[in-house]
Design a protein around this motif. Structure first.
Motif, PDB file in Angstrom:
ATOM      1  N   GLY A  18       0.827  -1.207   0.000  1.00 29.40           N
ATOM      2  CA  GLY A  18       0.000   0.000   0.000  1.00 29.40           C
ATOM      3  C   GLY A  18       0.858   1.252   0.000  1.00 29.40           C
ATOM      4  N   SER A  19       1.876   1.276   0.869  1.00 25.16           N
ATOM      5  CA  SER A  19       2.758   2.448   0.972  1.00 25.16           C
ATOM      6  C   SER A  19       3.517   2.674  -0.333  1.00 25.16           C
ATOM      7  N   LEU A  20       4.045   1.593  -0.898  1.00 23.49           N
ATOM      8  CA  LEU A  20       4.810   1.711  -2.149  1.00 23.49           C
ATOM      9  C   LEU A  20       3.960   2.288  -3.274  1.00 23.49           C
ATOM     10  N   LEU A  21       2.753   1.755  -3.415  1.00 20.85           N
ATOM     11  CA  LEU A  21       1.900   2.216  -4.522  1.00 20.85           C
ATOM     12  C   LEU A  21       1.392   3.643  -4.288  1.00 20.85           C
ATOM     13  N   ASN A  22       1.184   4.000  -3.029  1.00 18.55           N
ATOM     14  CA  ASN A  22       0.750   5.371  -2.735  1.00 18.55           C
ATOM     15  C   ASN A  22       1.830   6.402  -3.057  1.00 18.55           C
ATOM     16  N   LEU A  23       3.084   5.959  -3.158  1.00 20.18           N
ATOM     17  CA  LEU A  23       4.180   6.872  -3.521  1.00 20.18           C
ATOM     18  C   LEU A  23       4.112   7.262  -5.002  1.00 20.18           C
ATOM     19  N   GLU A  24       3.421   6.441  -5.782  1.00 18.08           N
ATOM     20  CA  GLU A  24       3.291   6.744  -7.221  1.00 18.08           C
ATOM     21  C   GLU A  24       2.296   7.896  -7.400  1.00 18.08           C
ATOM     22  N   GLU A  25       2.680   8.873  -8.211  1.00 20.69           N
ATOM     23  CA  GLU A  25       1.851  10.082  -8.357  1.00 20.69           C
ATOM     24  C   GLU A  25       0.469   9.809  -8.933  1.00 20.69           C
ATOM     25  N   ASP A  26       0.384   8.760  -9.758  1.00 18.47           N
ATOM     26  CA  ASP A  26      -0.888   8.516 -10.456  1.00 18.47           C
ATOM     27  C   ASP A  26      -1.685   7.365  -9.834  1.00 18.47           C
ATOM     28  N   MET A  27      -1.299   6.944  -8.607  1.00 19.45           N
ATOM     29  CA  MET A  27      -1.990   5.803  -7.989  1.00 19.45           C
ATOM     30  C   MET A  27      -2.438   6.115  -6.564  1.00 19.45           C
ATOM     31  N   GLU A  28      -3.574   5.528  -6.184  1.00 15.14           N
ATOM     32  CA  GLU A  28      -4.065   5.692  -4.817  1.00 15.14           C
ATOM     33  C   GLU A  28      -4.660   4.372  -4.344  1.00 15.14           C
ATOM     34  N   VAL A  29      -4.160   3.867  -3.198  1.00 12.33           N
ATOM     35  CA  VAL A  29      -4.716   2.645  -2.616  1.00 12.33           C
ATOM     36  C   VAL A  29      -5.924   3.050  -1.772  1.00 12.33           C
ATOM     37  N   ILE A  30      -7.122   2.631  -2.219  1.00 11.60           N
ATOM     38  CA  ILE A  30      -8.357   3.084  -1.549  1.00 11.60           C
ATOM     39  C   ILE A  30      -8.938   2.024  -0.612  1.00 11.60           C
TER      40      ILE A  30
END
Length: 199
Positions: A18-30
């Motif tokens: 979750g943390s890794l993907l949330n670091l991506e500007e175009d991604m959000e873990v909902i």
């Protein structure tokens, strides 16, 4: 923004992903789920673009959840440690958009998600190699017989269930042993499980 739900029963890995993907500007873990049941509920409630799913989880497995999510408009990516051909075959039938292995680099996951959102399908190369070399050699009938063997049924019970003679059951079991290159029922079951051919 690509909206993502992650299903993973190992809490530490779930948090890290979750943390890794949330670091991506175009991604959000909902949403984050600990098993297949929770994943299905979250996908129905939150309508994410992508659901990243482990396979072996308590309750409902990732493959069972993927089969149920088929047609809901959410792209499913299987992320697992298991490079098993049988699992991969089931994942393909469930129309998953990606099947990646957990030992891949994390940036590969983010770029795979973007490619999948753009319409590609991404499967781990080592799975593709195994897939073409290792199809389940058993016929549908032999699979039925082996499933009943795995349920602990005797030759006579299998014959009754499948409306065939005990002699025919014995022939099927002997053919199964030959095809799987095993000596007994226990080996046949464990070999099929190891390859991921059992549902």
């Amino acid at each position: 923004m690509i909206r993502i739900v992650i299903a993973e029963d190992q809490r530490m890995l779930l948090g890290a992903l979750g943390s890794l993907l949330n670091l991506e500007e175009d991604m959000e873990v909902i949403g984050q789920a600990a098993n297949g049941e929770e994943a299905i509920t979250l996908v129905q409630q939150l309508k994410p673009d992508v659901c990243i799913m482990d396979i072996e989880m308590p309750g409902k497995s990732g493959l069972e959840a993927a089969e149920e999510l088929k047609g809901l408009g959410c792209k499913v990516i299987i992320l697992t440690t298991f490079a098993r051909t049988g699992y991969f075959q089931r994942a393909l039938k469930a129309k998953v958009s990606g099947y990646l292995l957990k030992d891949s680099p994390s940036e590969e996951l983010a770029s795979s998600i973007r490619s999948i959102m753009a319409g590609s399908r991404i499967y781990a190369p080592e799975l593709m190699d195994d897939f073409y070399s290792e199809e389940n050699p058993l016929t549908e009938r032999e699979k039925d017989v082996l499933a009943l063997v795995a349920d602990g049924k005797s030759t006579k019970e299998i014959a009754t269930d499948l409306h065939i003679t005990t002699g025919t059951v014995r022939n099927y079991i002997s053919t199964i042993f030959d095809k799987l290159e095993v000596k007994n029922r226990i080996e046949a079951i464990s070999q099929s499980k190891k390859k991921g051919w059992f549902k």
